[in-house]
Motif scaffolding. Structure first.
Motif, PDB file in Angstrom:
ATOM      1  N   LYS A   1       0.455  -1.427   0.273  1.00 21.96           N
ATOM      2  CA  LYS A   1       0.126  -0.395   0.077  1.00 21.96           C
ATOM      3  C   LYS A   1       1.088   1.284  -0.188  1.00 21.96           C
ATOM      4  CE  LYS A   1      -4.067  -2.636   2.603  1.00 21.96           C
ATOM      5  NZ  LYS A   1      -4.937  -2.140   3.076  1.00 21.96           N
ATOM      6  N   ILE A   2       0.107   1.996  -0.989  1.00 20.43           N
ATOM      7  CA  ILE A   2       1.049   3.381  -0.447  1.00 20.43           C
ATOM      8  C   ILE A   2       0.328   4.520  -0.327  1.00 20.43           C
ATOM      9  CG2 ILE A   2       1.671   4.788  -2.025  1.00 20.43           C
ATOM     10  CD1 ILE A   2       4.253   2.790  -1.860  1.00 20.43           C
ATOM     11  N   ASP A   3       0.347   5.447   1.336  1.00 22.16           N
ATOM     12  CA  ASP A   3      -0.707   5.802   1.234  1.00 22.16           C
ATOM     13  C   ASP A   3      -1.946   5.246   1.527  1.00 22.16           C
ATOM     14  OD1 ASP A   3       1.205   8.139   1.596  1.00 22.16           O
ATOM     15  OD2 ASP A   3       0.330   8.909   0.434  1.00 22.16           O
ATOM     16  N   GLY A   4      -1.948   3.796   2.256  1.00 26.11           N
ATOM     17  CA  GLY A   4      -2.847   3.529   2.592  1.00 26.11           C
ATOM     18  C   GLY A   4      -4.271   2.873   1.026  1.00 26.11           C
ATOM     19  N   ILE A   5      -3.311   2.616  -0.138  1.00 24.47           N
ATOM     20  CA  ILE A   5      -3.934   2.676  -1.187  1.00 24.47           C
ATOM     21  C   ILE A   5      -2.938   1.443  -1.603  1.00 24.47           C
ATOM     22  CG2 ILE A   5      -4.853   3.357  -3.523  1.00 24.47           C
ATOM     23  CD1 ILE A   5      -5.288   5.944  -2.424  1.00 24.47           C
ATOM     24  N   THR A   6      -4.042   0.349  -1.713  1.00 25.82           N
ATOM     25  CA  THR A   6      -2.815  -0.826  -2.501  1.00 25.82           C
ATOM     26  C   THR A   6      -2.781  -0.081  -3.771  1.00 25.82           C
ATOM     27  OG1 THR A   6      -5.096  -2.308  -0.745  1.00 25.82           O
ATOM     28  CG2 THR A   6      -3.521  -3.048  -2.997  1.00 25.82           C
ATOM     29  N   ASP A   7      -1.320  -0.611  -4.144  1.00 27.80           N
ATOM     30  CA  ASP A   7      -0.601  -0.454  -5.373  1.00 27.80           C
ATOM     31  C   ASP A   7      -0.744  -1.890  -6.615  1.00 27.80           C
ATOM     32  OD1 ASP A   7       1.271   1.532  -6.672  1.00 27.80           O
ATOM     33  OD2 ASP A   7       2.752  -0.484  -6.656  1.00 27.80           O
ATOM     34  N   GLN A   8      -0.245  -2.719  -5.553  1.00 24.31           N
ATOM     35  CA  GLN A   8      -0.123  -4.201  -6.261  1.00 24.31           C
ATOM     36  C   GLN A   8      -0.102  -5.172  -4.773  1.00 24.31           C
ATOM     37  OE1 GLN A   8       3.974  -4.700  -7.541  1.00 24.31           O
ATOM     38  NE2 GLN A   8       4.093  -2.287  -7.221  1.00 24.31           N
ATOM     39  N   THR A   9      -0.692  -6.806  -5.446  1.00 27.16           N
ATOM     40  CA  THR A   9      -0.900  -7.629  -4.872  1.00 27.16           C
ATOM     41  C   THR A   9       0.126  -9.120  -4.890  1.00 27.16           C
ATOM     42  OG1 THR A   9      -2.215  -7.982  -5.552  1.00 27.16           O
ATOM     43  CG2 THR A   9      -2.752  -7.510  -3.417  1.00 27.16           C
ATOM     44  N   GLU A  10       0.833  -9.798  -4.506  1.00 31.88           N
ATOM     45  CA  GLU A  10       1.048 -10.918  -5.479  1.00 31.88           C
ATOM     46  C   GLU A  10       0.823 -12.117  -4.094  1.00 31.88           C
ATOM     47  OE1 GLU A  10       6.291 -12.670  -5.400  1.00 31.88           O
ATOM     48  OE2 GLU A  10       5.073 -10.789  -5.813  1.00 31.88           O
ATOM     49  N   GLU A  11       0.309 -13.315  -4.733  1.00 30.70           N
ATOM     50  CA  GLU A  11       0.058 -14.541  -3.671  1.00 30.70           C
ATOM     51  C   GLU A  11       1.381 -15.331  -3.296  1.00 30.70           C
ATOM     52  OE1 GLU A  11      -2.899 -17.760  -3.468  1.00 30.70           O
ATOM     53  OE2 GLU A  11      -3.413 -16.259  -4.999  1.00 30.70           O
ATOM     54  N   ILE A  12       1.619 -15.765  -2.134  1.00 27.85           N
ATOM     55  CA  ILE A  12       2.657 -16.709  -2.045  1.00 27.85           C
ATOM     56  C   ILE A  12       2.276 -17.879  -1.017  1.00 27.85           C
ATOM     57  CG2 ILE A  12       5.231 -16.700  -0.478  1.00 27.85           C
ATOM     58  CD1 ILE A  12       5.032 -13.519  -0.698  1.00 27.85           C
ATOM     59  N   THR A  13       2.965 -18.818  -1.688  1.00 26.00           N
ATOM     60  CA  THR A  13       2.711 -20.580  -0.927  1.00 26.00           C
ATOM     61  C   THR A  13       3.976 -20.822  -0.425  1.00 26.00           C
ATOM     62  OG1 THR A  13       1.032 -20.680  -2.067  1.00 26.00           O
ATOM     63  CG2 THR A  13       1.637 -22.892  -1.414  1.00 26.00           C
ATOM     64  N   LEU A  14       3.756 -21.358   0.922  1.00 24.63           N
ATOM     65  CA  LEU A  14       4.616 -21.450   1.154  1.00 24.63           C
ATOM     66  C   LEU A  14       4.019 -23.127   2.555  1.00 24.63           C
ATOM     67  CD1 LEU A  14       6.347 -18.239   2.785  1.00 24.63           C
ATOM     68  CD2 LEU A  14       7.256 -19.906   1.099  1.00 24.63           C
ATOM     69  N   SER A  15       5.340 -23.936   2.877  1.00 26.18           N
ATOM     70  CA  SER A  15       5.061 -25.471   3.649  1.00 26.18           C
ATOM     71  C   SER A  15       5.392 -24.402   4.793  1.00 26.18           C
ATOM     72  CB  SER A  15       5.876 -26.385   2.685  1.00 26.18           C
ATOM     73  OG  SER A  15       7.586 -25.761   2.876  1.00 26.18           O
ATOM     74  N   ALA A  16       5.126 -24.921   5.938  1.00 28.51           N
ATOM     75  CA  ALA A  16       5.837 -25.170   7.178  1.00 28.51           C
ATOM     76  C   ALA A  16       6.775 -24.792   7.460  1.00 28.51           C
ATOM     77  CB  ALA A  16       5.271 -25.840   7.760  1.00 28.51           C
ATOM     78  N   GLY A  17       7.017 -23.631   7.483  1.00 33.52           N
ATOM     79  CA  GLY A  17       8.629 -23.453   8.240  1.00 33.52           C
ATOM     80  C   GLY A  17       9.818 -22.932   7.122  1.00 33.52           C
ATOM     81  N   ALA A  18       8.833 -22.538   6.000  1.00 38.70           N
ATOM     82  CA  ALA A  18      10.059 -21.773   4.979  1.00 38.70           C
ATOM     83  C   ALA A  18       9.391 -20.668   4.939  1.00 38.70           C
ATOM     84  CB  ALA A  18       8.948 -22.628   3.386  1.00 38.70           C
ATOM     85  N   ASP A  19      10.545 -19.690   3.799  1.00 43.11           N
ATOM     86  CA  ASP A  19      10.410 -18.349   3.506  1.00 43.11           C
ATOM     87  C   ASP A  19      10.581 -18.481   2.458  1.00 43.11           C
ATOM     88  OD1 ASP A  19      13.439 -18.070   3.585  1.00 43.11           O
ATOM     89  OD2 ASP A  19      13.639 -18.903   6.157  1.00 43.11           O
ATOM     90  N   TYR A  20      10.235 -16.879   2.956  1.00 48.01           N
ATOM     91  CA  TYR A  20      10.164 -16.392   1.484  1.00 48.01           C
ATOM     92  C   TYR A  20      10.516 -14.499   1.032  1.00 48.01           C
ATOM     93  CZ  TYR A  20       8.630 -14.244  -3.512  1.00 48.01           C
ATOM     94  OH  TYR A  20       8.517 -14.206  -4.706  1.00 48.01           O
ATOM     95  N   MET A  21      11.100 -14.176  -0.087  1.00 55.39           N
ATOM     96  CA  MET A  21      12.157 -12.740  -0.153  1.00 55.39           C
ATOM     97  C   MET A  21      10.552 -12.442  -1.358  1.00 55.39           C
ATOM     98  SD  MET A  21      13.456 -10.952   0.547  1.00 55.39           S
ATOM     99  CE  MET A  21      15.203 -11.244   2.341  1.00 55.39           C
TER     100      MET A  21
END
Length: 243
Positions: free
Chosen positions: A169-189
């Motif tokens: 969000k930029i100044d409270g307005i959604t600029d863009q989104t991205e959906e991420i699927t992660l297994s338990a204990g995993a991380d993503y940059m």
């Protein structure tokens, strides 16, 4: 006397039947008695799982008898045979066997093979839980229309796989989104790019993380006005030398 003889015959018949039944039961017990096999070790890997997750049970068996023999090794779960594996060993020989066990209900299970016993704990898995950290805005001060990179680490610290929709969000307005699927204990940059066309200071929000982007005012253009010639004068161009 005849009555006594009749009673004696019946008594003898009953005794004979009891003896025969006892001998038959003893023979059956001997027939079903397990051979002289010894359980040397029993390990559960891992000792704690979630419902539906498989645990590996490793057992080492030794034939302690003086002859080659076969043993149908039972895996006992809470005192009930859950699985069996047949092994044949020479006298004094050992062998490792593996059982795979998965339970659909949470609880503590008593696992035993022979005289060895261990405990398997089955837990209900935790739902997915996503956490964001390490927000980086580079560069944080730009000119109009310059690209800005917004990055953060998304981690699933819950107990099961799940999906998360990252919302920038930029100044409270959604600029863009991205959906991420992660297994338990995993991380993503997560790395996103934005471009601001108007000068000003903007608040950037990604999950519960916040930062700022400053877009500088464009420089004021400098207008060079030509020097006015005196009235009546004419610009004849560069003056040449007299010939």
């Amino acid at each position: 006397m005849r009555l006594v003889k009749t009673v004696n015959k019946k008594t003898i018949g009953i005794i004979f039947l009891l003896v025969l039944t006892g001998v038959s039961g003893l023979l059956q017990a001997c027939k079903e008695a397990p051979p002289l096999f010894e359980t040397l070790s029993l390990d559960i890997i891992p000792p704690k799982v979630t419902t539906g997750e498989k645990a590996t049970i490793e057992v080492e068996i030794r034939n302690s008898s003086a002859k080659m023999d076969t043993y149908n090794v039972p895996l006992m779960v809470n005192g009930v045979a859950d699985d069996r594996k047949s092994i044949t060993l020479a006298p004094g020989a050992t062998k490792s066997i593996t059982f795979i066990l998965a339970k659909s209900q949470a609880g503590t299970y008593r696992i035993s093979v022979g005289n060895k016993e261990a405990t398997l704990v089955v837990e209900t898995p935790l739902p997915p839980d996503f956490r964001l950290s390490g927000l980086k805005i580079n560069p944080s001060e730009v000119d109009t229309c310059d690209k800005v990179t917004v990055a953060a680490k998304v981690a699933n610290v819950g107990g099961t796989q799940g999906s998360y929709t990252a919302e920038l969000k930029i100044d409270g307005i959604t600029d863009q989104t991205e959906e991420i699927t992660l297994s338990a204990g995993a991380d993503y940059m997560l790395i996103l790019e934005v471009c601001m066309v108007l000068p000003g200071t903007y608040t950037v929000t990604l999950g519960d993380l916040t930062g700022q982007i400053t877009v500088k005012e464009p420089p004021t253009p400098v207008v060079n006005n030509p020097t006015s010639s005196p009235p009546g004068s004419v610009d004849c161009g560069p003056k040449g030398s007299r010939g």
